[in-house]
Design a protein around this motif. Sequence first.
Motif, PDB file in Angstrom:
ATOM      1  N   GLN A  31       6.410 -57.547  28.375  1.00 56.16           N
ATOM      2  CA  GLN A  31       5.978 -56.459  29.227  1.00 56.16           C
ATOM      3  C   GLN A  31       6.309 -56.744  30.686  1.00 56.16           C
ATOM      4  N   GLY A  32       6.045 -57.979  31.103  1.00 55.47           N
ATOM      5  CA  GLY A  32       6.337 -58.380  32.470  1.00 55.47           C
ATOM      6  C   GLY A  32       7.823 -58.257  32.767  1.00 55.47           C
ATOM      7  N   TRP A  33       8.644 -58.716  31.833  1.00 57.94           N
ATOM      8  CA  TRP A  33      10.092 -58.648  32.041  1.00 57.94           C
ATOM      9  C   TRP A  33      10.540 -57.212  32.185  1.00 57.94           C
ATOM     10  N   GLY A  56       4.746 -65.679  37.621  1.00 61.70           N
ATOM     11  CA  GLY A  56       3.607 -66.084  38.432  1.00 61.70           C
ATOM     12  C   GLY A  56       2.483 -65.062  38.386  1.00 61.70           C
ATOM     13  N   ARG A  57       2.867 -63.795  38.249  1.00 62.48           N
ATOM     14  CA  ARG A  57       1.854 -62.749  38.185  1.00 62.48           C
ATOM     15  C   ARG A  57       1.260 -62.623  36.781  1.00 62.48           C
ATOM     16  N   ARG A  82      -8.813 -63.843  39.199  1.00 68.52           N
ATOM     17  CA  ARG A  82      -8.773 -63.905  40.650  1.00 68.52           C
ATOM     18  C   ARG A  82      -7.331 -64.030  41.111  1.00 68.52           C
ATOM     19  N   LEU A  83      -6.576 -64.834  40.362  1.00 69.69           N
ATOM     20  CA  LEU A  83      -5.210 -65.132  40.780  1.00 69.69           C
ATOM     21  C   LEU A  83      -4.284 -63.937  40.649  1.00 69.69           C
ATOM     22  N   THR A  84      -4.544 -63.086  39.675  1.00 70.13           N
ATOM     23  CA  THR A  84      -3.561 -62.040  39.385  1.00 70.13           C
ATOM     24  C   THR A  84      -4.229 -60.740  39.020  1.00 70.13           C
ATOM     25  N   ARG A  85      -3.425 -59.707  39.145  1.00 64.58           N
ATOM     26  CA  ARG A  85      -3.779 -58.460  38.480  1.00 64.58           C
ATOM     27  C   ARG A  85      -3.260 -58.568  37.065  1.00 64.58           C
TER      28      ARG A  85
END
Lengths: 234, 526, 333
Positions: free
Chosen positions: B154-156, B187-188, B257-260
């Motif tokens: 999905q990220g790709w 990273g996200r 916290r780090l990411t959506r």
Amino acid sequence: MLHLENLLIRQGDFSLTADWSLERGQKLAIIGPSGGGKSTLLSAIAGLIPITAGRIHLGGQDASELPPAKRPVSLLFQDHNLFPHLSVGRNVGLGLRPDLKLSRDQWQQVDAVLVQVGLEGLAARQPGALSGGQRQRVALARALLRKRPVLMLDEPFAALGPALKSEMLELVAQIVSDNELTLVMVTHDPNDARRISDVVSLVTDSVAQAPQETQNLFANPPKALAHYLGQEDF
Amino acid sequence: MVNRAQQITRSALAGYGAAGFLAALSLGTLGVVALKAGGLSGLNGGDLAAIRFTVAQALASAILSVALAIPVARALARRQFRGRGLLVTLLGAPFILPVIVAVLGLLAVYGRASVISEALQSLGFTRLDIYGFSGVVLAHVFFNLPLATRLFLQGWQAIPSEHFRLAAGLGMNSRDISRHLERPMLGRVLPGTFATIFLLCVTSFAVALTLGGGPRATTIELAIYQAFRFDFDLSKAALLALVQFGLTAIAAVLAWRLTRPARLGTGFDQPVKRWDCNGVGAVTLDALTLTLTALFLLLPLAAVALKGLAGLPDLPFSILPAALRSIAVALTSALLTLSLALPLAQTIARTSPHRPRLAGLLEGAGYLSIAASPMVIGTGLFIALFPLVDPARLALPITALVNAALSLPFALRALIPALREVEREYGPLADSLGMRGLARFRLMTWPRIRPAAGFAAGLAAALSMGDLGVIALFADPDAATLPLMLYRLMGSYQMEAANGAALLLVGLSLALFWGFDRGGRVRAAS
Amino acid sequence: MKTPLLAAGLMLALTGMAPAQDKPILNIYTYDSFVSDWGPGPAVEKAFEEICACDLQFTAAGDGAALLARLQLEGARSKADVVLGLDTNLTARAAKTGLFAPHNRAMDENNLPVKWDDPLFLPYDWGYFAFVYDTTKLARVPYNFEMLASAPDDFKIIIQDPRSSTPGLGLLMWIKAAYGDRAPEIWAGLAPHILTVTKGWSEAYGMFLAGEANMVLSYTTSPAYHLIAEQDDTKAAAIFEEGHYLQIEVAGKLAASDQPALADRFLEFMLSEAFQSIIPTTNWMYPVGILKDGLPEGFEPPVPPAKALLFSPEDALAVRNEALDEWLTALSK
């Protein structure tokens, strides 16, 4: 028809002020550098973003607190003017009733207005099957059906080729004069402004300046406009 | 603005209601158990060992799943080949398998009596021995690698194809693209993916026990089970459940916290055209990655299918009503998931721009269920409902309801980004046309989020189809579901028939998932 | 948004309708495999309803230990009239709840290997825990725990977790009863041969049948199932010199029952030929009663009663935690 009274829009670091009015039937072009706030001004008039201070009067009444759909304006965006999952006819029909529960008579009105914008017989098509110019005609047809006295265009023809664009501007000009509409049009192309508008407002340096006669303005551009037009050296 | 304000209040009310309901289901049931016990008791050395083991195996499982998923997702993202769509669908299957079916499938391939072991022995090597820490991790990777792959894929696909075109125009090679486009995306997406899998592994119980090789592999959930069943120490159970919440809360807070969260669900159809990775080395690497992954994940499924086919003729007639009951539960669960997730996601999507902390709290409520102990949910509900109504009559609704709650984290991850997108793109148009309430939902929102909703409903249906966890206390002997029948067959020496039932269960789960997922995407393209 | 309405409707539909009642209802709580299509439940229900003019309703809850936990959760408000399916490892704990009423009944002549005098619970079947193996695959069968411990490294057994399973707890008691203080030593010897520990009997037996291990902890009656139901004579129980630990399954009447007379009648029925003859080939355990036609082939008890190992319920409760700690310690190394 449109009166912006000490209007202030502030969003983070961005701000824009305007304090002027427009007569019924006038055709205003808003020009200026990108990022200057042309679209923001239109969105505020349409009620899509909140204003920070001042009032917006439309047709003699204070519209500052009205929800977007209650304001006497129709707005055409650069894109996303149509729901891609609804047919052309249904997209236009939304202009009559936002829940699309239309009578037979109303569906006939939809067909009729599609004829007016040159899309006869295309009511059943999906927007995806239309060309870019045709899609904006659909949006214009819906604006016509809504019969709002102010028509606002946010560069809806920017992505069209020159020939198509002038065809669309002609259509707009005709619609505006046939229906005695007041026109507010954002553009970055001075030629558009020359062709269709009788007054021009330059949006730059956080101010939407009071409209001035198009011919006079371009004939004798003030410094900011000259800068925008790239004519400083002349 | 009066009407619109009222409208928002009403739909927000539904959102807060859903969040409150979920909190009650996870934290409330824990409270009920603690109340019944009259407090919490202390932890002993065994409990601490269970906590340590739980964290260690969950960490290892999450690290391995994520590390393996990255090359798999990359290969899927940049290669077009025949059967790619089918492979992506089948790769989703392990995630929805009932535990015992998956374990037997895994053992058929990687066990001591498997073909691989036989071959190794005939070659003079020792048989495979996966029992122990490695077995637990293997099984968890089997379950969660597909999920991680899906999230990364999905990220790709969220990287606009223009960026790859631009990269090609600038003459970037694979390494440059990795640095400028892929690593920032990872990273996200990575922290959220990692946390999700960590959480799923924390509440693991049967897998850990069966493949763990002994009491060293005691997880917190098993310790909770022991507290109920062996010691009848409700206060210990409540305390352990609280520890489990604490652990998962820490992981969740760290990660979210780090990411959506990455968007989950739609649009696996088109791989992006790439110009940088057509070298022999890259092609070979991707082919090898995909082949090995497919073998790792699909061989156990094939074993389940093969053994199941042989067992189908042994199935008793009573499997039919059980299957129908399970389908009814699955469909109910799917609808409940949407009924809870839609208002909650809509409220979150609307509050997040101006009240991010409140939106985060609501989203947290949606994820609570993933951290809850199924045993504690079941017992808490039982304690609360027993005085009011015959638990057996609630068996099926409770199963549907609890599974809807368990599917919610995934439903939210699919729906929230979809809702944000539709509001961003079409919200102004709908506002200017005066589309409100039901008409706005029907004409604007629903058609645009249908793919995400279909995915969420399919997942909920499939997960509830195979669930046995919460039903135990509520079980109605005359209304057995398919997984209960499966266990009864196994408990009555009917192993062949049980294999048949397992195949039926897997087949129905996949069919339901596929049906909803497909139904959401058909004609939804713009 | 019709979805929530539709979902609520479906939820209601799933709750089902309560049947209209005119006959008195006898509620029996039992473990899940008792009521399955292949268990004794259906035949027992039919046979008892023929003579009782009542409606027998089973409620199933996991296994014996889960059954007791459920009863403890429900307390005196439980609708149960009879609980069927506890064993002697659980009866002391069950008696302590104070929920059970005395049965006031002496045992007839029976084939239990031990004398029965529990005032609250009556036995209905029994069996020996044993390791089951495949005769075609195992040449040298261990005949005691020490021999099992000294088997080659790749000799593997599968057992169940005593914390989650009845046979698992049975093995704990077996070794404790046979070896007393030497139990930790025996467990240490067994540890390398324990392939894995499963949650319940089903997982372990399924893995054994799939060929994962040489032996599995089950019952001496397991081979009878394969012989009678599948005409498969390749499974056998390894008989150990130390003797075998007994599992005696019992039922008891709830003090708060609103059908005490019916409950008594059921306990009476439970000990009769009609109930007892159902047990061997459905529950795959030895019946308590002496059957008219004798036991089916394959059901001969494998050890003389003198070799039967059993803690009294009180002793079982007393050694339980110590035995569990020894087990955890030995297997966690």
